[in-house]
Design an enzyme around this catalytic site. Structure first.
Site, mmCIF file in Angstrom:
data_model
loop_
_atom_site.group_PDB
_atom_site.id
_atom_site.type_symbol
_atom_site.label_atom_id
_atom_site.label_comp_id
_atom_site.label_asym_id
_atom_site.label_seq_id
_atom_site.Cartn_x
_atom_site.Cartn_y
_atom_site.Cartn_z
ATOM 1 C CG ASN A 1 -10.646 3.853 -9.315
ATOM 2 O OD1 ASN A 1 -10.799 2.629 -9.448
ATOM 3 N ND2 ASN A 1 -10.741 4.693 -10.315
ATOM 4 C CB THR B 1 -15.600 -0.863 -13.518
ATOM 5 O OG1 THR B 1 -15.735 -1.903 -12.547
ATOM 6 C CG2 THR B 1 -16.938 -0.607 -14.194
ATOM 7 C CG ASP C 1 -7.155 6.851 -7.894
ATOM 8 O OD1 ASP C 1 -7.120 6.002 -8.812
ATOM 9 O OD2 ASP C 1 -7.969 7.802 -7.891
ATOM 10 C CE1 TYR D 1 -3.322 -3.040 0.801
ATOM 11 C CE2 TYR D 1 -4.397 -1.146 -0.177
ATOM 12 C CZ TYR D 1 -4.405 -2.482 0.136
ATOM 13 O OH TYR D 1 -5.477 -3.256 -0.230
ATOM 14 C CB CYS E 1 -4.678 0.641 21.446
ATOM 15 S SG CYS E 1 -4.761 0.077 19.730
ATOM 16 C CG HIS F 1 -14.029 -0.663 -3.235
ATOM 17 N ND1 HIS F 1 -13.842 -1.095 -4.524
ATOM 18 C CD2 HIS F 1 -15.192 -1.220 -2.822
ATOM 19 C CE1 HIS F 1 -14.839 -1.904 -4.869
ATOM 20 N NE2 HIS F 1 -15.671 -1.987 -3.859
ATOM 21 C CB ALA G 1 -11.264 6.773 -19.008
HETATM 22 N N1 APR Z 1 -10.020 3.377 -20.011
HETATM 23 C C1 APR Z 1 -11.141 2.686 -19.684
HETATM 24 N N2 APR Z 1 -11.116 1.425 -19.191
HETATM 25 C C2 APR Z 1 -9.911 0.839 -19.043
HETATM 26 C C3 APR Z 1 -8.704 1.482 -19.381
HETATM 27 C C4 APR Z 1 -8.787 2.807 -19.880
HETATM 28 N N3 APR Z 1 -7.686 3.501 -20.215
HETATM 29 N N4 APR Z 1 -7.663 0.628 -19.110
HETATM 30 C C5 APR Z 1 -8.220 -0.502 -18.629
HETATM 31 N N5 APR Z 1 -9.559 -0.385 -18.603
HETATM 32 C C6 APR Z 1 -10.549 -1.367 -18.113
HETATM 33 C C7 APR Z 1 -10.130 -2.811 -18.231
HETATM 34 O O1 APR Z 1 -10.518 -3.337 -19.487
HETATM 35 C C8 APR Z 1 -10.924 -3.450 -17.078
HETATM 36 O O2 APR Z 1 -12.176 -3.910 -17.527
HETATM 37 O O3 APR Z 1 -10.680 -1.128 -16.733
HETATM 38 C C9 APR Z 1 -11.120 -2.310 -16.082
HETATM 39 C C10 APR Z 1 -10.329 -2.465 -14.811
HETATM 40 O O4 APR Z 1 -10.845 -3.592 -14.131
HETATM 41 P P1 APR Z 1 -10.286 -3.962 -12.669
HETATM 42 O O5 APR Z 1 -8.807 -3.896 -12.682
HETATM 43 O O6 APR Z 1 -10.988 -5.214 -12.261
HETATM 44 O O7 APR Z 1 -10.753 -2.774 -11.734
HETATM 45 P P2 APR Z 1 -12.180 -2.540 -11.093
HETATM 46 O O8 APR Z 1 -13.254 -2.919 -12.014
HETATM 47 O O9 APR Z 1 -12.143 -1.176 -10.548
HETATM 48 O O10 APR Z 1 -12.272 -3.587 -9.882
HETATM 49 C C11 APR Z 1 -11.253 -3.685 -8.943
HETATM 50 O O11 APR Z 1 -11.867 -4.359 -6.791
HETATM 51 O O12 APR Z 1 -9.817 -4.978 -6.198
HETATM 52 C C12 APR Z 1 -10.911 -4.240 -5.776
HETATM 53 O O13 APR Z 1 -11.177 -2.277 -4.582
HETATM 54 C C13 APR Z 1 -10.510 -2.840 -5.669
HETATM 55 O O14 APR Z 1 -11.728 -1.089 -6.679
HETATM 56 C C14 APR Z 1 -10.956 -2.230 -6.954
HETATM 57 C C15 APR Z 1 -11.818 -3.256 -7.605
#
Ligand code: APR
Length: 251
Positions: free
Chosen positions: A100, A194, A102, A66, A156, A117, A237
């Site tokens: 996210n 996502t 971040d 982290y 603590c 999250h 994005a």
């Molecule tokens: N623009 C748009 N989408 C994108 C880009 C981009 N430049 N680059 C990658 N992606 C897409 C990928 O194709 C994928 O489907 O973003 C998605 C990212 O998926 P994950 O890595 O699974 O992230 P997320 O959907 O946010 O889920 C992970 O679970 O691990 C926990 O808390 C953590 O929030 C996180 C979540």
């Protein structure tokens, strides 16, 4: 780029929710959970590191991950997608629900961001839950990462943990309620970057759709969100969001 029916639907929408995932920050250099990680982290599955069990078993490994992520985040900048959403919010009351950890939406200038999250920049005691303010992330971390002993709670002496929601942990009720309310009262959800695999966050588009909302996905690849999307924009994005903001005349 983005078809006219999509732009018209966005123009006509009255309550838009943007639902962002790790792909939203990919063009800021923040690896997604599906990307290949570097260095020490290559040998670990993020889904296994992001758990209370992993922290209990090896707190220095998890805290080191982290802190390494927090340090990379401090070096990163909001990308054109984050900035476009902030610009959009200057003209229209968008609600942003993000998975996210971040702070790039906020650093881009966005307000009304619901973090489902938690945040890399929050931390608290794993025993008494006392908040633990974090200094700036270490700047001299090795690129490949490494173990770092977590700080001790000032009250603590318990181990301080990241202020994120780990796999298997319940979401903060206030954040979940706010996200559900926003989704169920929206008439358009823009799901950006996502994979739609992490519950209950991945239900956001479904909760909205059940109330009649239109769902538009921005993701270069197929994802679990495809099945609930009315439109899929197979671009990134940082490409699509500025285009939409320009098409809306909000530049
Ligand atoms: N623009 C748009 N989408 C994108 C880009 C981009 N430049 N680059 C990658 N992606 C897409 C990928 O194709 C994928 O489907 O973003 C998605 C990212 O998926 P994950 O890595 O699974 O992230 P997320 O959907 O946010 O889920 C992970 O679970 O691990 C926990 O808390 C953590 O929030 C996180 C979540």
């Amino acid at each position: 780029m983005v078809s006219e029916p999509i732009i018209n639907a966005i123009k006509q929408a009255r309550r838009i929710v943007v639902f962002s995932g790790a792909g939203m920050s990919a063009e800021s250099g923040i690896p997604t959970f599906r990307d290949d990680w570097v260095g020490l982290w290559q040998q670990y599955d993020p889904m296994e590191l992001a758990t209370a069990e992993a922290f209990k078993k090896d707190p220095e490994l998890v805290w080191g991950w982290y802190e390494w992520r927090r340090a990379r985040l401090e070096q990163a900048q909001p990308n054109a997608g984050h900035l476009a959403l902030a610009q959009w919010q200057k003209h229209y009351p968008l609600t942003i629900i993000t998975q996210n950890e971040d702070n790039l939406h906020k650093r881009a200038g966005s307000y009304s961001v619901i973090h489902m999250h938690g945040s890399l920049n929050a931390a608290y005691c794993s025993l008494c839950k006392h908040p633990h303010p974090l200094p700036r992330a270490p700047v001299n971390l090795p690129l490949e990462g490494g173990r770092i002993a977590p700080p001790s709670c000032e009250l603590c002496q318990g181990l301080v943990r990241p202020g994120v929601v780990w796999f298997g942990e319940p979401l903060l009720q206030a954040d979940l309620r706010a996200a559900i309310y926003a989704a169920e009262n929206s008439d358009l959800v823009l799901a950006v970057g996502t994979s739609g695999v992490v519950q209950p966050a991945a239900l956001i588009p479904y909760w909205a759709k059940e109330k009649g909302a239109l769902v538009i996905q921005v993701n270069p690849k197929e994802s679990s969100i495809d099945e609930v999307s009315d439109y899929n924009v197979r671009q990134s994005a940082a490409t699509v969001l500025p285009y939409i903001v320009q098409a809306l005349g909000y530049n």
